[in-house]
Design a protein around this motif. Structure first.
Motif, PDB file in Angstrom:
ATOM      1  N   GLN A   1      58.513  89.589   3.398  1.00 45.25           N
ATOM      2  CA  GLN A   1      58.013  89.426   4.618  1.00 45.25           C
ATOM      3  C   GLN A   1      57.776  91.367   5.034  1.00 45.25           C
ATOM      4  OE1 GLN A   1      59.792  87.551   7.340  1.00 45.25           O
ATOM      5  NE2 GLN A   1      58.546  87.974   8.701  1.00 45.25           N
ATOM      6  N   VAL A   2      56.505  91.970   5.183  1.00 49.10           N
ATOM      7  CA  VAL A   2      56.089  93.109   5.776  1.00 49.10           C
ATOM      8  C   VAL A   2      57.124  93.908   7.274  1.00 49.10           C
ATOM      9  CG1 VAL A   2      54.590  94.827   6.139  1.00 49.10           C
ATOM     10  CG2 VAL A   2      54.929  92.837   3.953  1.00 49.10           C
ATOM     11  N   TYR A   3      57.619  93.821   7.503  1.00 50.26           N
ATOM     12  CA  TYR A   3      57.832  94.737   8.842  1.00 50.26           C
ATOM     13  C   TYR A   3      56.721  95.686   8.978  1.00 50.26           C
ATOM     14  CZ  TYR A   3      60.784  90.546   8.685  1.00 50.26           C
ATOM     15  OH  TYR A   3      61.489  89.170   8.467  1.00 50.26           O
ATOM     16  N   THR A   4      57.384  96.059  10.219  1.00 44.75           N
ATOM     17  CA  THR A   4      56.110  97.229  10.753  1.00 44.75           C
ATOM     18  C   THR A   4      57.885  98.444  11.631  1.00 44.75           C
ATOM     19  OG1 THR A   4      54.146  97.017  11.606  1.00 44.75           O
ATOM     20  CG2 THR A   4      54.743  99.049  12.493  1.00 44.75           C
ATOM     21  N   GLY A   5      57.984  99.817  11.210  1.00 44.94           N
ATOM     22  CA  GLY A   5      59.224 100.467  11.566  1.00 44.94           C
ATOM     23  C   GLY A   5      59.286 100.849  12.951  1.00 44.94           C
TER      24      GLY A   5
END
Length: 798
Positions: free
Chosen positions: A645-649
């Protein structure tokens, strides 16, 4: 004028008065007052050393910390005179020295203050002990944070802390215990995005105060010696870290097996028990490369001996274990038993190699063997003799040495009395000056012996005590910790702090040395330790006979411990590549968030999260029964390791924390090299594939893979590979380019490229201009898998 205080211990404080004259000698500048001399040495455009002669006479310019490879590289520097100050300039710094009181103000070329004296340098006579106490105080800038100082067990930001360097056997230490085992007088300051470092190279008892005693003031002082410090400007904290390590030295590459999992206990005894432990690891297929032997392997705790009853045939035992892929590391302490029949004691007394009290009597004290004497490692002849003692151990097959009790620790006294005398490489001194470098030089002599007799293979040394610069020859562990959740947090903090203090090759006793962890605590500690360069379980003897191995906590936890130790071995190519970056450039292997995103205010006081190398972000599960953990991701895109899963920092997020996972993220665009499943590092040679996990990004991202033989010095003669990857992709196209530098012939022949997170439906791939169709075998769980020859240059997926 001198005024004695009511205690009679100290004189009045002395401050520099007006500068009367100055002179230049090469890249050295000297400024003279009525009694004080300031020497300013321009080492580079960002490194300047300040050294003060309190009463007009410098001491010997000598250091056990500074590397002999430190290179001076000033290019454009000089001095300008003004009515109120002198200005020393480089391309990156301006150093203003006030004419009337010698106070310093250091700015960048635009005039922004980086660091500024408060009272600056001052001193007083130490009437009770002799010599001088030397001080320096600085102004704390608005919003300033402080980091570093080795592995002090306290908050990562040192603001409002007062700490001390005086090597101490701190058994069962807790949060804020001080002093501790190690002595690293180096700290960072950060304010308004500008980072700098100060390394106070003084081996006496030193104290650092970061606004605790006086609001708005940070200060450092020593109870003897000179005020001698290096100022290092970044402005990036990571550049400060690298520059500090250029001063104190970078390490050689360790043997690759030393980055594997290591098992230890006080004590595995007798030899039958050691073999049983080894057999359990192999039977259960839990990876392990090293077994440590604690003090009970010796005959009556006499160093360089073997117990006739417990280890009657040590060479045979070591050979049997080596055939199973295990390396043996043995403990060696500094205390040499007083025993006229004991050869080491005979040699040392005949050659006058042991420390003495002020009246000429031998320094004697009780340690594990009973009454002991102690080698004077500050004497180069003693270090040479000590190094020679490792010949027989190496011939028996021992591959590494563990130096303990070297603060030095003495049971009834704590440590040596201050009147003990030392050679100090030709400058006879008391223990006041030599205390903080005693263990440092013991491990240096140990490493010299192991390196000599193991050649052409690389040595492994682990030490409990040290001074700045020990990374050149030794790894460290954080000492006698406790089986508690608080100490799991401390382990994370201490290893981060050690890494930014020049010593990345460090770890903690997994599960705690004192006490008995339950299965959950041990598992969470294993998970954290996967990302510490030194990964070792160690535990104390106890009445219940509890064993602290990965398989000691029942079947459920054994499976999970095994999973994460296997993860460590899979990540070894990435970890070894990160170590090579540290070895070559001095870049810390572990990086607090403030060191990778120092312009983001939200990172500056974060302590749970850290980066391991360029691409992995880690935090640990910090409480029993924790179901989820909040953490902060720096700017960018991040893949959660366990489900992609991709998360924005640049925000706080919350991650579930089931027992079989931990908060672990991969930076988008990264290439993470992996080994296939192995039980010990030598088995990597049996694989014909190197796995490359590639995480899609629409940004240009560079990664690397370093490889060599892993256990000899051929890499210093060019026998290594430095492989550079660059991902240049967009929404409809993935491209990975590879450049290859080097001449090492690795065993594997192919790369198994596994691409995560492609945002389009791929139908074909192109390898160096040749097109192939993708079929069902290339897809698994959202990952595109493509096997290519090792020497490929370009892979395109579309």
């Amino acid at each position: 004028m001198q005024v004695t205080t009511s205690s009679g211990k100290y004189s009045a404080k002395h401050y520099p008065d007006t500068i009367r004259e100055w002179k230049k000698e090469g890249n050295y500048f000297y400024f003279y007052t009525s009694e004080t001399i300031l020497e300013v040495r321009i080492i580079s455009d960002k490194i300047v050393r300040f050294r003060y002669a309190a009463d007009g006479k410098f001491q010997r310019d000598f250091s056990y910390a500074v590397s002999d490879r430190l290179e001076e590289s000033p290019v454009n520097f000089g001095l300008r005179e003004f009515e109120e100050a002198f200005e020393l300039y480089t391309d990156a710094l301006r150093v203003f020295i006030a004419r009337d009181d010698m106070r310093l103000t250091i700015t960048d070329p635009d005039g922004r203050i980086i660091n500024q004296d408060e009272m600056g340098f001052h001193w007083q006579y130490y009437l009770q002990k002799g010599g001088k106490i030397v001080y320096c105080s600085k102004q704390i800038q608005e919003g300033e944070r402080f980091y570093g100082m080795g592995d002090k067990p306290t908050d990562l930001n040192l603001f409002d802390k007062r700490i001390e360097n005086y090597g101490t056997d701190a058994y069962g230490y807790q949060k804020d215990t001080d002093p501790l085992y190690r002595n690293i007088p180096f700290y960072y300051g950060l304010h308004k995005g500008m980072g700098y470092g100060i390394f106070f190279d003084n081996t006496f008892r030193t104290i650092f105060d970061f606004g605790k005693e006086r609001e708005g003031t940070t200060s450092f002082w020593a109870r003897g010696g000179e005020m001698n410090y290096y100022f290092i400007y970044g402005p990036e904290l990571m550049k400060v870290a690298e520059a500090y390590t250029s001063i104190t030295g970078t390490p050689e590459l360790p043997p690759l097996w030393a980055l594997g999992y290591q098992q230890c206990r006080w004590s595995y005894y007798p030899d039958k028990r050691v073999k049983e432990i080894a057999a359990e690891f192999r039977k259960r297929e839990i990876p392990c490369d090293v077994i440590h032997l604690d003090i009970d392997y010796m005959e009556g705790f006499r160093c360089f001996t073997w117990s006739k009853e417990g280890f009657p045939e040590p060479a045979k035992m070591i050979k049997e274990l080596a055939d199973q892929g295990f390396k043996i590391v043995v403990i060696i302490d500094p205390g040499i038993k007083v025993d006229p029949e004991y050869g080491i004691y005979q040699q040392g007394t005949q050659q006058d190699y042991f420390c003495k009290r002020a009246d000429g009597a031998l320094m004697e004290g009780d340690v594990w063997p009973g009454k002991c004497v102690f080698p004077d490692y500050t004497n180069p002849e003693v270090r040479k003799w000590w190094a020679g003692l490792f010949k027989e151990l190496v011939e028996m097959g021992v591959k590494g040495v563990w130096n303990d009790m070297n603060e030095p620790a003495v049971f009834e006294m704590g440590t040596f009395p201050e009147d003990v005398r030392h050679n100090y490489d030709g400058d006879a001194v008391s223990h006041r000056k030599a205390h903080n470098i005693y263990g440092h030089l013991m491990s240096k002599a140990t490493a010299a012996g192991m390196r000599k007799f193991l050649m052409p293979n690389r040595p492994f040394v682990i030490s409990r005590s040290c001074y700045a610069g020990a990374q050149r020859w030794s790894s460290l562990w954080t000492g006698d910790n406790v089986s508690s959740w608080d100490h799991l947090w401390l382990a994370s903090i201490q290893c981060q702090r050690l890494a930014i203090s020049g010593i990345s090759f460090a770890g903690s006793d997994i599960g705690g040395f004192i006490g008995e962890p339950d299965g959950e605590l041990y598992l969470r500690w294993i998970q954290l330790a996967v990302f510490h360069p030194l990964m070792r379980t160690h535990s104390a003897s106890n009445e219940t006979g509890f064993n602290q191995e990965p398989f000691s906590f029942g079947p459920e936890f054994e499976v999970l411990n095994k999973k994460f130790i296997q993860l460590r071995y899979q990540l070894l190519p990435y970890i070894y590549t990160t170590f090579r970056q540290y070895s070559k450039y001095g870049t810390p292997m572990l990086r607090p968030l403030s060191f990778v995103a120092q312009h983001d205010e939200k990172t500056l006081d974060r302590s749970h999260e850290f980066m391991m190398g360029d691409s992995l972000l880690v935090t640990h599960v910090s409480e029993p029964g924790m179901k989820a953990k909040e953490l902060y991701l720096p700017e960018g895109q991040w893949y959660y390791y366990f489900n992609d899963q991709v998360y924005t920092g640049a925000q706080l997020i919350t991650i579930p924390t089931p027992l079989d996972e931990m908060p672990l993220f991969v930076k988008a665009g990264a290439v993470i090299p992996n080994y296939d499943k192995i039980q010990y590092v030598e088995q990597r040679e049996l694989s014909e594939e190197m796995i490359l996990h590639v995480y899609y990004s629409d940004q240009i991202v560079s990664s690397s893979l370093y490889e060599d033989a892993g256990d000899h010095y051929g890499y210093k003669n060019g026998s290594y590979n430095d492989i550079r990857f660059k991902q240049t992709s967009d929404k409809q196209h993935f491209e990975l380019r590879k450049k290859f530098f080097g001449q090492y012939k690795a065993a594997y022949k192919r790369h198994n490229v596994q691409v995560h997170g492609l945002p389009f439906k791929a139908t074909q791939y192109v390898v160096d201009g040749k097109t192939f169709k993708l079929n069902n075998s290339n897809f698994a769980g959202g990952i595109v898998k493509i096997v290519v020859e090792r020497n490929f240059e370009t892979l395109v997926i579309k």
